[in-house]
Motif scaffolding. Structure first.
Motif, mmCIF file in Angstrom:
data_model
loop_
_atom_site.group_PDB
_atom_site.id
_atom_site.type_symbol
_atom_site.label_atom_id
_atom_site.label_comp_id
_atom_site.label_asym_id
_atom_site.label_seq_id
_atom_site.Cartn_x
_atom_site.Cartn_y
_atom_site.Cartn_z
ATOM 1 N N ASN A 113 -3.512 0.766 -16.143
ATOM 2 C CA ASN A 113 -2.774 -0.826 -15.886
ATOM 3 C C ASN A 113 -1.833 -0.735 -15.116
ATOM 4 O O ASN A 113 -1.788 -1.497 -14.122
ATOM 5 C CB ASN A 113 -2.665 -1.139 -17.330
ATOM 6 N N PRO A 114 -0.729 0.158 -15.005
ATOM 7 C CA PRO A 114 0.223 -0.055 -14.070
ATOM 8 C C PRO A 114 -0.113 -0.086 -12.700
ATOM 9 O O PRO A 114 0.610 -0.483 -11.784
ATOM 10 C CB PRO A 114 1.345 1.089 -14.425
ATOM 11 N N ASN A 115 -1.383 0.644 -12.050
ATOM 12 C CA ASN A 115 -1.378 0.709 -10.926
ATOM 13 C C ASN A 115 -2.830 -0.093 -10.728
ATOM 14 O O ASN A 115 -3.620 0.154 -9.750
ATOM 15 C CB ASN A 115 -1.771 2.065 -10.269
ATOM 16 N N LYS A 116 -3.352 -1.054 -11.426
ATOM 17 C CA LYS A 116 -4.450 -1.920 -11.261
ATOM 18 C C LYS A 116 -4.500 -2.562 -9.796
ATOM 19 O O LYS A 116 -5.621 -2.594 -9.276
ATOM 20 C CB LYS A 116 -4.527 -2.826 -12.382
ATOM 21 N N PHE A 117 -3.239 -2.962 -9.591
ATOM 22 C CA PHE A 117 -3.391 -3.664 -8.178
ATOM 23 C C PHE A 117 -3.829 -2.721 -7.003
ATOM 24 O O PHE A 117 -4.373 -3.352 -5.861
ATOM 25 C CB PHE A 117 -2.083 -4.439 -7.648
ATOM 26 N N ASP A 118 -3.590 -1.396 -7.160
ATOM 27 C CA ASP A 118 -3.739 -0.391 -5.912
ATOM 28 C C ASP A 118 -5.118 -0.220 -6.191
ATOM 29 O O ASP A 118 -5.810 -0.085 -5.164
ATOM 30 C CB ASP A 118 -2.828 0.993 -6.370
ATOM 31 N N LEU A 119 -5.757 0.014 -7.269
ATOM 32 C CA LEU A 119 -7.213 0.032 -7.426
ATOM 33 C C LEU A 119 -8.071 -1.045 -6.925
ATOM 34 O O LEU A 119 -8.932 -0.795 -6.369
ATOM 35 C CB LEU A 119 -7.497 0.408 -9.005
ATOM 36 N N TYR A 120 -7.656 -2.128 -7.301
ATOM 37 C CA TYR A 120 -8.422 -3.312 -6.848
ATOM 38 C C TYR A 120 -8.337 -3.441 -5.201
ATOM 39 O O TYR A 120 -9.219 -3.935 -4.588
ATOM 40 C CB TYR A 120 -7.704 -4.543 -7.465
ATOM 41 N N GLU A 121 -6.987 -3.250 -4.734
ATOM 42 C CA GLU A 121 -6.821 -3.509 -3.354
ATOM 43 C C GLU A 121 -7.647 -2.505 -2.419
ATOM 44 O O GLU A 121 -8.292 -2.600 -1.592
ATOM 45 C CB GLU A 121 -5.405 -3.232 -2.891
ATOM 46 N N GLN A 122 -7.689 -1.091 -3.158
ATOM 47 C CA GLN A 122 -8.541 -0.194 -2.507
ATOM 48 C C GLN A 122 -10.056 -0.183 -2.625
ATOM 49 O O GLN A 122 -10.901 -0.161 -1.390
ATOM 50 C CB GLN A 122 -8.221 1.135 -2.868
ATOM 51 N N TYR A 123 -10.484 -0.783 -3.805
ATOM 52 C CA TYR A 123 -11.779 -0.512 -3.810
ATOM 53 C C TYR A 123 -12.518 -2.020 -4.231
ATOM 54 O O TYR A 123 -13.888 -2.092 -4.110
ATOM 55 C CB TYR A 123 -12.288 0.281 -5.311
ATOM 56 N N LEU A 124 -11.898 -3.042 -4.357
ATOM 57 C CA LEU A 124 -12.234 -4.304 -4.379
ATOM 58 C C LEU A 124 -11.811 -5.482 -3.525
ATOM 59 O O LEU A 124 -11.872 -4.789 -2.207
ATOM 60 C CB LEU A 124 -12.247 -4.893 -5.920
ATOM 61 N N ASN A 125 -11.395 -6.570 -3.786
ATOM 62 C CA ASN A 125 -10.978 -7.556 -2.885
ATOM 63 C C ASN A 125 -9.579 -7.723 -2.617
ATOM 64 O O ASN A 125 -8.850 -8.233 -3.508
ATOM 65 C CB ASN A 125 -11.608 -8.992 -3.378
ATOM 66 N N ASN A 126 -9.298 -7.074 -1.501
ATOM 67 C CA ASN A 126 -7.696 -6.770 -1.312
ATOM 68 C C ASN A 126 -7.154 -8.162 -1.047
ATOM 69 O O ASN A 126 -6.042 -8.137 -1.002
ATOM 70 C CB ASN A 126 -7.635 -5.898 0.012
#
Length: 462
Positions: free
Chosen positions: A13-26
């Motif tokens: 959860n602490p790095n959810k934005f990094d995951l989303y930015e890399q693999y979904l809609n940045n």
């Protein structure tokens, strides 16, 4: 080694934005960080969200209306756990399911008496797609008429009925034969239908983008015109249905009988996607008119047991907890309280809506100083004033809201239906404080406005 969702959530959860930015809609991540909505939520109960620090947020967005019963309602959760524990046969396909029959039966207790069949799917946009197909096949006509500024979904058929150009741009050509008319304009609709070549008129009883309400005679006249010209009347209740407007269906405010009702969102209980089209016997029997057409239109996951159980539990909760009555009463209180502020705030035009579907619209003021500030924001990006309202509501008052649509000076509230008096007071007091701050120039809220305008202008220049 065991598999644990709890461990995965806690660890990542602490790095959810990094995951989303890399693999979904940045771009979504960029938006959230730019406007300061990049929170790390850890828990959600009812109308409240809780972040990693334990701070409570009042959710007036409810997942675009999905969480009408609030988040993680125990009755819904229990129903889903029970389904999983029973090891029921599911999606056998060459079979029919008990739960889908029961859910259809319960839904039809709520609809007008001309509606007596149900088709299940997975979402609102799928419901609209089905309505388009069923209308064309039933009437043997091609044309579909819809309303300007309407919203019916983003798949190709539903998108063809979408009245907002920003959603349509670049995705054409869309399906042929679809044309718009102004909302709330009977004369324009009659002109569109008069050649008797329109299969269906598809309309939201209350438009979601902007929360635009019809005149009291509009929908009854729509029903008459559709019957006169042999056009099927399709009510898109994906957002307005299941108590959202203080009645079970928004059409109930006007006592009308459409030929089809599209539904989704709240029917899911907030857990398992489910959509449906309720329709007349004639439509169902026309589309499925022979045994070899028994599967002419369907959806693989539509009648899965979890979705049907979520729907059944949702209908139970709506009735047992009197949420429709609560929606009507609390919504009226919020609208009246905000309208009472209009005399002291030049920017505030009105609050309007029905039940827990509320719009708060802002306008150009008369005072020269305020008018110049308004014009600065409008020149940068129409509707930017509302961002200047929603951001401090979120950051300073922990209230999650949304702008009602592109280029609109309207803030939209779409809360869970169970708001209490404490929530009502918090909403009214918070809007009072934020709107008051917009009338103070210079001030910190206008520093935010200038930053928003700067970002908007930079975006236009690219």
């Amino acid at each position: 080694m065991t598999f644990s969702i709890a461990e995965l959530f806690t660890a990542h959860n602490p790095n959810k934005f990094d995951l989303y930015e890399q693999y979904l809609n940045n771009q979504m991540v960029r938006v959230l960080k730019t406007i300061g909505y990049d929170r790390h939520y850890k828990r959600a109960v009812g109308q409240y969200l809780y972040d990693q620090d334990g701070s409570e947020y009042l959710d007036l967005l409810s997942g675009f209306g999905v969480f009408a019963l609030g988040r993680n309602h125990p009755t819904i959760a229990h129903a889903l756990k029970e389904v999983l524990s029973l090891e029921l046969p599911n999606l056998v396909q060459l079979d029919v399911s008990v739960l889908s029959g029961l859910l259809a039966q319960e839904l039809l207790k709520t609809t007008p008496d001309n509606i007596n069949k149900v088709f299940f799917c997975n979402s609102g946009t799928e419901a609209v797609e089905a309505a388009i197909k069923f209308a064309r096949f039933t009437t043997k006509r091609e044309k579909i008429v819809f309303c300007e500024h309407g919203y019916h979904g983003l798949t190709m058929g539903a998108l063809s009925l979408n009245g907002e150009e920003i959603f349509r741009e670049g995705f054409g050509p869309l399906i042929p034969g679809c044309s718009p008319v102004p909302f709330n304009d009977i004369a324009a609709l009659e002109k569109a239908l008069s050649n008797k070549d329109v299969a269906a008129f598809v309309v939201e009883p209350i438009q979601g983008k902007g929360v635009n309400l019809p005149d009291d005679n509009y929908l009854p006249e729509v029903e008459k015109l559709c019957k006169k010209y042999g056009t099927l009347f399709v009510a898109d209740e994906v957002q307005t249905g299941l108590g959202r407007t203080g009645k079970f269906w928004a059409i109930d405010h006007w006592g009308i009988k459409p030929d089809m009702i599209c539904m989704a969102k709240a029917l899911s209980g907030g857990h398992v996607p489910v959509g449906a089209v309720a329709m007349t016997q004639k439509i169902m029997d026309t589309v499925y008119n022979r045994m070899d057409r028994a599967v002419v239109h369907g959806s693989t996951f539509a009648k899965n047991n979890l979705a049907m159980a979520a729907g059944l539990a949702t209908l139970h909760v709506l009735k047992e907890e009197n949420l429709i009555e609560t929606s009507a009463a609390m919504g009226n209180e919020i609208i009246a309280s905000i309208n009472a502020m209009s005399e002291k705030y030049e920017f505030l035009m009105e609050a309007r809506g029905k039940g827990m579907m509320i719009a708060i619209e802002f306008q150009s003021p008369k005072s020269l100083k305020l008018k110049a500030a308004w014009a600065m924001l409008e020149a940068a990006n129409k509707g930017l004033f509302c961002q200047m309202v929603t951001i401090p509501l979120f950051k300073e008052h922990r209230i999650l809201t949304q702008v009602a649509g592109h280029g609109m000076n309207v803030v939209k509230l779409l809360p869970p239906l169970m708001l209490n008096q404490k929530d009502r007071d918090h909403i009214v007091n918070s809007f009072d404080k934020v709107i008051s701050e917009t009338h103070q120039i210079p001030g910190s809220i206008w520093d935010l406005g200038k930053n928003l305008a700067s970002h908007a202008l930079k975006g236009k220049s690219k």
